[in-house]
Design a protein around this motif. Structure first.
Motif, PDB file in Angstrom:
ATOM      1  N   CYS A  79       0.836  -1.159   0.165  1.00  0.00           N
ATOM      2  CA  CYS A  79       0.038  -0.094   0.124  1.00  0.00           C
ATOM      3  C   CYS A  79       0.849   1.387  -0.144  1.00  0.00           C
ATOM      4  O   CYS A  79       0.802   2.115  -0.564  1.00  0.00           O
ATOM      5  CB  CYS A  79      -1.132   0.082   1.175  1.00  0.00           C
ATOM      6  SG  CYS A  79      -2.063  -1.307   1.108  1.00  0.00           S
ATOM      7  N   ASP A  80       1.974   1.147   0.963  1.00  0.00           N
ATOM      8  CA  ASP A  80       2.732   2.552   0.924  1.00  0.00           C
ATOM      9  C   ASP A  80       3.528   2.650  -0.515  1.00  0.00           C
ATOM     10  O   ASP A  80       3.431   3.936  -0.874  1.00  0.00           O
ATOM     11  CB  ASP A  80       3.558   2.255   1.968  1.00  0.00           C
ATOM     12  CG  ASP A  80       3.339   2.341   3.396  1.00  0.00           C
ATOM     13  OD1 ASP A  80       2.085   2.862   3.397  1.00  0.00           O
ATOM     14  OD2 ASP A  80       4.065   1.875   4.233  1.00  0.00           O
ATOM     15  N   ARG A  81       3.938   1.552  -0.935  1.00  0.00           N
ATOM     16  CA  ARG A  81       4.771   1.787  -2.334  1.00  0.00           C
ATOM     17  C   ARG A  81       3.817   2.547  -3.517  1.00  0.00           C
ATOM     18  O   ARG A  81       3.958   3.325  -4.177  1.00  0.00           O
ATOM     19  CB  ARG A  81       5.205   0.468  -2.548  1.00  0.00           C
ATOM     20  CG  ARG A  81       5.990   0.390  -4.092  1.00  0.00           C
ATOM     21  CD  ARG A  81       7.065   1.280  -4.248  1.00  0.00           C
ATOM     22  NE  ARG A  81       7.500   1.492  -5.480  1.00  0.00           N
ATOM     23  CZ  ARG A  81       8.414   0.753  -5.882  1.00  0.00           C
ATOM     24  NH1 ARG A  81       9.278  -0.115  -5.092  1.00  0.00           N
ATOM     25  NH2 ARG A  81       8.804   1.230  -7.339  1.00  0.00           N
ATOM     26  N   HIS A 109      -1.707   5.447   9.016  1.00  0.00           N
ATOM     27  CA  HIS A 109      -1.369   6.523   8.573  1.00  0.00           C
ATOM     28  C   HIS A 109      -1.642   6.931   7.014  1.00  0.00           C
ATOM     29  O   HIS A 109      -1.308   7.965   6.547  1.00  0.00           O
ATOM     30  CB  HIS A 109       0.269   6.241   8.614  1.00  0.00           C
ATOM     31  CG  HIS A 109       0.771   5.247   7.637  1.00  0.00           C
ATOM     32  ND1 HIS A 109       0.582   3.910   7.985  1.00  0.00           N
ATOM     33  CD2 HIS A 109       1.615   5.261   6.580  1.00  0.00           C
ATOM     34  CE1 HIS A 109       1.185   3.101   7.118  1.00  0.00           C
ATOM     35  NE2 HIS A 109       1.705   4.004   6.051  1.00  0.00           N
ATOM     36  N   LEU A 110      -2.365   6.000   6.483  1.00  0.00           N
ATOM     37  CA  LEU A 110      -3.005   6.050   5.143  1.00  0.00           C
ATOM     38  C   LEU A 110      -4.415   6.652   4.958  1.00  0.00           C
ATOM     39  O   LEU A 110      -4.816   7.228   4.234  1.00  0.00           O
ATOM     40  CB  LEU A 110      -2.702   4.822   4.322  1.00  0.00           C
ATOM     41  CG  LEU A 110      -1.365   4.130   4.302  1.00  0.00           C
ATOM     42  CD1 LEU A 110      -1.515   2.900   3.216  1.00  0.00           C
ATOM     43  CD2 LEU A 110      -0.421   5.149   3.421  1.00  0.00           C
ATOM     44  N   PHE A 111      -5.135   6.477   6.347  1.00  0.00           N
ATOM     45  CA  PHE A 111      -6.297   6.879   6.163  1.00  0.00           C
ATOM     46  C   PHE A 111      -6.876   8.228   5.839  1.00  0.00           C
ATOM     47  O   PHE A 111      -7.995   8.788   5.313  1.00  0.00           O
ATOM     48  CB  PHE A 111      -7.332   6.665   7.619  1.00  0.00           C
ATOM     49  CG  PHE A 111      -7.301   5.099   7.739  1.00  0.00           C
ATOM     50  CD1 PHE A 111      -7.469   4.154   6.779  1.00  0.00           C
ATOM     51  CD2 PHE A 111      -7.365   4.324   9.048  1.00  0.00           C
ATOM     52  CE1 PHE A 111      -7.681   2.873   6.976  1.00  0.00           C
ATOM     53  CE2 PHE A 111      -7.269   3.040   9.216  1.00  0.00           C
ATOM     54  CZ  PHE A 111      -7.435   2.261   8.095  1.00  0.00           C
ATOM     55  N   LYS A 112      -5.853   9.113   6.074  1.00  0.00           N
ATOM     56  CA  LYS A 112      -6.019  10.653   5.875  1.00  0.00           C
ATOM     57  C   LYS A 112      -5.915  10.863   4.155  1.00  0.00           C
ATOM     58  O   LYS A 112      -6.200  12.131   4.117  1.00  0.00           O
ATOM     59  CB  LYS A 112      -5.234  11.591   6.746  1.00  0.00           C
ATOM     60  CG  LYS A 112      -3.722  11.279   6.491  1.00  0.00           C
ATOM     61  CD  LYS A 112      -2.789  12.180   7.365  1.00  0.00           C
ATOM     62  CE  LYS A 112      -1.265  11.983   7.023  1.00  0.00           C
ATOM     63  NZ  LYS A 112      -0.846  10.501   7.365  1.00  0.00           N
ATOM     64  N   LEU A 113      -5.518   9.918   3.694  1.00  0.00           N
ATOM     65  CA  LEU A 113      -5.116  10.325   2.288  1.00  0.00           C
ATOM     66  C   LEU A 113      -6.264  10.186   1.141  1.00  0.00           C
ATOM     67  O   LEU A 113      -6.962   9.093   1.466  1.00  0.00           O
ATOM     68  CB  LEU A 113      -3.932   9.521   1.683  1.00  0.00           C
ATOM     69  CG  LEU A 113      -2.730   9.558   2.406  1.00  0.00           C
ATOM     70  CD1 LEU A 113      -1.609   8.555   1.908  1.00  0.00           C
ATOM     71  CD2 LEU A 113      -2.098  10.861   2.584  1.00  0.00           C
ATOM     72  N   GLU A 114      -6.721  11.149   0.285  1.00  0.00           N
ATOM     73  CA  GLU A 114      -7.708  11.036  -0.585  1.00  0.00           C
ATOM     74  C   GLU A 114      -7.571   9.896  -1.464  1.00  0.00           C
ATOM     75  O   GLU A 114      -8.536   9.525  -1.950  1.00  0.00           O
ATOM     76  CB  GLU A 114      -7.741  12.317  -1.232  1.00  0.00           C
ATOM     77  CG  GLU A 114      -6.789  12.981  -2.028  1.00  0.00           C
ATOM     78  CD  GLU A 114      -6.958  12.478  -3.321  1.00  0.00           C
ATOM     79  OE1 GLU A 114      -7.881  12.203  -3.973  1.00  0.00           O
ATOM     80  OE2 GLU A 114      -5.657  12.688  -4.146  1.00  0.00           O
ATOM     81  N   ASP A 129       1.842   7.153  -6.669  1.00  0.00           N
ATOM     82  CA  ASP A 129       0.465   8.217  -6.943  1.00  0.00           C
ATOM     83  C   ASP A 129      -0.553   7.240  -7.545  1.00  0.00           C
ATOM     84  O   ASP A 129      -1.263   7.529  -8.524  1.00  0.00           O
ATOM     85  CB  ASP A 129       0.946   8.847  -7.904  1.00  0.00           C
ATOM     86  CG  ASP A 129      -0.037  10.158  -8.069  1.00  0.00           C
ATOM     87  OD1 ASP A 129      -0.449  10.758  -7.217  1.00  0.00           O
ATOM     88  OD2 ASP A 129      -0.151  10.804  -9.028  1.00  0.00           O
ATOM     89  N   TYR A 130      -0.743   6.156  -7.179  1.00  0.00           N
ATOM     90  CA  TYR A 130      -1.914   5.183  -7.505  1.00  0.00           C
ATOM     91  C   TYR A 130      -2.955   5.324  -6.398  1.00  0.00           C
ATOM     92  O   TYR A 130      -2.702   5.956  -5.426  1.00  0.00           O
ATOM     93  CB  TYR A 130      -1.648   3.727  -7.384  1.00  0.00           C
ATOM     94  CG  TYR A 130      -0.910   3.186  -8.365  1.00  0.00           C
ATOM     95  CD1 TYR A 130      -1.264   2.316  -9.276  1.00  0.00           C
ATOM     96  CD2 TYR A 130       0.585   3.488  -8.665  1.00  0.00           C
ATOM     97  CE1 TYR A 130      -0.655   1.559 -10.390  1.00  0.00           C
ATOM     98  CE2 TYR A 130       1.346   2.862  -9.632  1.00  0.00           C
ATOM     99  CZ  TYR A 130       0.732   1.918 -10.557  1.00  0.00           C
ATOM    100  OH  TYR A 130       1.555   1.405 -11.341  1.00  0.00           O
ATOM    101  N   HIS A 131      -4.350   5.159  -6.871  1.00  0.00           N
ATOM    102  CA  HIS A 131      -5.328   5.312  -6.147  1.00  0.00           C
ATOM    103  C   HIS A 131      -5.520   3.772  -5.584  1.00  0.00           C
ATOM    104  O   HIS A 131      -5.737   2.665  -6.267  1.00  0.00           O
ATOM    105  CB  HIS A 131      -6.531   5.654  -6.560  1.00  0.00           C
ATOM    106  CG  HIS A 131      -8.031   5.631  -5.684  1.00  0.00           C
ATOM    107  ND1 HIS A 131      -8.269   6.699  -5.070  1.00  0.00           N
ATOM    108  CD2 HIS A 131      -8.696   4.557  -5.334  1.00  0.00           C
ATOM    109  CE1 HIS A 131      -9.151   6.452  -4.237  1.00  0.00           C
ATOM    110  NE2 HIS A 131      -9.434   5.383  -4.420  1.00  0.00           N
ATOM    111  N   VAL A 132      -5.228   3.503  -4.225  1.00  0.00           N
ATOM    112  CA  VAL A 132      -5.165   2.386  -3.511  1.00  0.00           C
ATOM    113  C   VAL A 132      -6.413   1.894  -2.860  1.00  0.00           C
ATOM    114  O   VAL A 132      -7.006   2.726  -1.963  1.00  0.00           O
ATOM    115  CB  VAL A 132      -3.838   2.188  -2.625  1.00  0.00           C
ATOM    116  CG1 VAL A 132      -3.801   0.876  -1.811  1.00  0.00           C
ATOM    117  CG2 VAL A 132      -2.518   2.482  -3.325  1.00  0.00           C
TER     118      VAL A 132
END
Length: 329
Positions: free
Chosen positions: A20-22, A46-51, A27-30
């Motif tokens: 997921c991090d990679r 740490h990823l939940f805040k990302l759109e 710049d993918y939508h994961v």
């Protein structure tokens, strides 16, 4: 240009979270998916805040629905340690059969490329050393490890069937022993087990006489190999791992040196069907993907030890979290 969209099953696990991090970094939508039976939301919080990240709390053994277009699917959902798959053998078999079937069906509808996480365990207790992709393996289908080994072997078989019969774009990575931050400390695998024992001041437990071998690949190297395989045009299985082989006895001594502890090594009986040797032959990865591991074991172990050393003390002594009970069916 719109972001590519990728579904990663097992997203809250050790390998899934690093993937997921990679792909977020690329710049993918994961879209992460996990039933949290062995994974932890701490790995991806740490990823939940990302759109460009979303999470589905879902069991891939049940029907999968993902709205919108989908370019890629990475199927990494599966218990991966003996402690896990011996406690939940049915679920292990289901995620390697029903789970991959659902992923392949979704890929067919979405016209997505699928990469599946297979394992060196498809080689069983090998009679060929090092293990090449052409080796068919030496697996006991009804032994205690059979639920995991055969789930992965079936997963490869159905993936190739969808590739040849339906024309689905598929990739198969055979993952050898991998380590790094976010491993579960007490999941029964040799590296976190040794480090956990060292940090708690316990003797290090070696099963067997210590002569059996493993080859450890740092997680960043593995992720790079997976990304390159995903974007290649090669549909046959590819070994990804570090061929730097070491005996378990020698590895225990390395951990003692690394952690500066004074405990001794104790020996217990080797589990049934535990592989005596494990070393990847990676000529295909070098030739097809221009890939080879870059991080040597001494550096990778330092990074991993720092991660474990900085865990809260309660995690060091706490038994592994799990949600096994509701999945026993």
């Amino acid at each position: 240009m719109a972001r590519k969209r990728i579904l990663i099953t097992g997203a809250a696990g050790f390998l899934g979270s690093h993937l997921c991090d990679r792909f977020i970094a690329d710049d993918y939508h994961v879209i992460g998916m996990d039933n949290l039976i062995t994974g932890s939301l701490e790995n991806i919080e740490h990823l939940f805040k990302l759109e460009n990240f979303e999470f589905y709390h879902h069991d891939v053994s049940k029907f999968i629905h993902v709205a919108g277009e989908l370019d890629y699917i990475l199927h990494f959902a599966s218990p991966a340690s003996p402690i896990d798959y011996l406690k939940i053998p049915i679920q292990t078999l289901k995620v390697g059969s029903l789970g991959i079937h659902n992923c392949l069906g979704l890929a067919r509808v979405k016209k997505a490329r699928v990469l599946i996480a297979s394992t060196s365990e498809v080689y069983g207790d090998p009679e060929v050393h090092p293990q090449t992709e052409e080796y068919w393996g030496n697996v006991n289908p009804i032994g205690p490890r059979g639920v995991y080994d055969e789930a992965k072997r079936f997963q490869e078989a159905i993936t190739m069937a969808y590739h040849t019969f339906h024309g689905i774009e598929t990739r198969i990575v055979r993952i050898f022993n991998t380590y790094g931050p976010r491993m579960r400390l007490n999941d029964g695998r040799v590296l976190p087990a040794f480090i956990g024992q060292a940090l708690r001041g316990e003797d290090l437990t070696v099963f067997g006489d210590g002569s059996q071998t493993r080859s450890f690949c740092y997680v960043d190297d593995l992720v790079e190999g997976i990304v390159r395989l995903l974007h290649s045009d090669y549909a046959q299985p590819v070994n990804i791992g570090n061929p730097d082989e070491i005996t378990i006895g020698e590895f225990a001594e390395e951990i003692i040196q690394l952690t500066g502890t004074t405990q001794k090594v104790i020996y217990k009986e080797l589990p049934v069907n535990d592989p005596k040797q494990r070393q990847p032959e990676i000529s295909k990865a070098k030739e097809l993907l221009n890939w080879s591991p870059k991080i040597d074991r001494s550096e990778g172990l330092k990074r991993t030890y720092e991660y474990f050393k900085n865990l809260p003390e309660e995690k060091l002594y706490k038994k592994e979290h799990n949600n096994f009970e509701k999945y026993i069916n």
